[in-house]
Enzyme design. Sequence first.
Site, PDB file in Angstrom:
ATOM      1  CB  SER A  87      -0.900   0.014   1.239  1.00  0.00           C
ATOM      2  OG  SER A  87      -1.554   1.251   1.390  1.00  0.00           O
ATOM      3  CE1 TYR A 144      -5.095  -2.055   4.663  1.00  0.00           C
ATOM      4  CE2 TYR A 144      -4.054   0.037   4.130  1.00  0.00           C
ATOM      5  CZ  TYR A 144      -4.553  -1.200   3.729  1.00  0.00           C
ATOM      6  OH  TYR A 144      -4.486  -1.560   2.403  1.00  0.00           O
TER       7      TYR A 144
END
Length: 232
Positions: A131, A144
């Site tokens: 990510s 996250y």
Amino acid sequence: MSSILISGAASGIGAATARLFHTRGWRVGLLDVDEKALVGELGGAWHAPLDVVEAAAVKAALGDFCALSGGQLRLLFNGAGILRTGAFADIELEQHTRQVQINVLGVLNLCHAAYPYLKVTSAAQVINMGSASALYGVPQLASYSASKFVVRGLTEALELEWREYGIRVGDLMPPFVDTPMVRSQAKRPPVMRRLGVRLEAEQIAEAAWKQAHGSTVHRPVGLQFGLVFSPG
């Protein structure tokens, strides 16, 4: 026939990647906790229900799928992941824990179980779903973002460690992608509102295809993030 095993294959990026590789002639294995969503769309694709946190189940699934290819595995795609946005203190600890378990422990379990099959396969590769949030810690995406930092570090370490066996390890690093996981977030953090959700799952699948035929370690996805990303 080249083989790819995909976790998180029932929807979003995993499903788009499965469709792409299937249409291009690969043997595709589908893993997800949502067994019903795995059935029916891709004719001939192998599938099994799996919680990636369960190490024994992961090992068994790898054995079953790789047996179809004579004990070999060309590509492991670690696509399983969950997202919970919001202020860190407002999210229950159990939700933080589950996020880290799936996003980190799941990748560890699958890489560890896949290693014996990758080691004996020519041009074997692991693609981890990273990510853009692994570049800097992101507020309201704290756990996250932290989980993707771990994935980035693991990717770099295994790329070096497994190089002697001819196994390439890389990750995809997109910003926000229009998937059910992102759309389900009731509270969008400021960075998501500022950058927008501009990428489609099919674009990430195409990046996975390029990664499967390339040698980069970190592959940023999308022009916006690609311009600012520096692997150093």
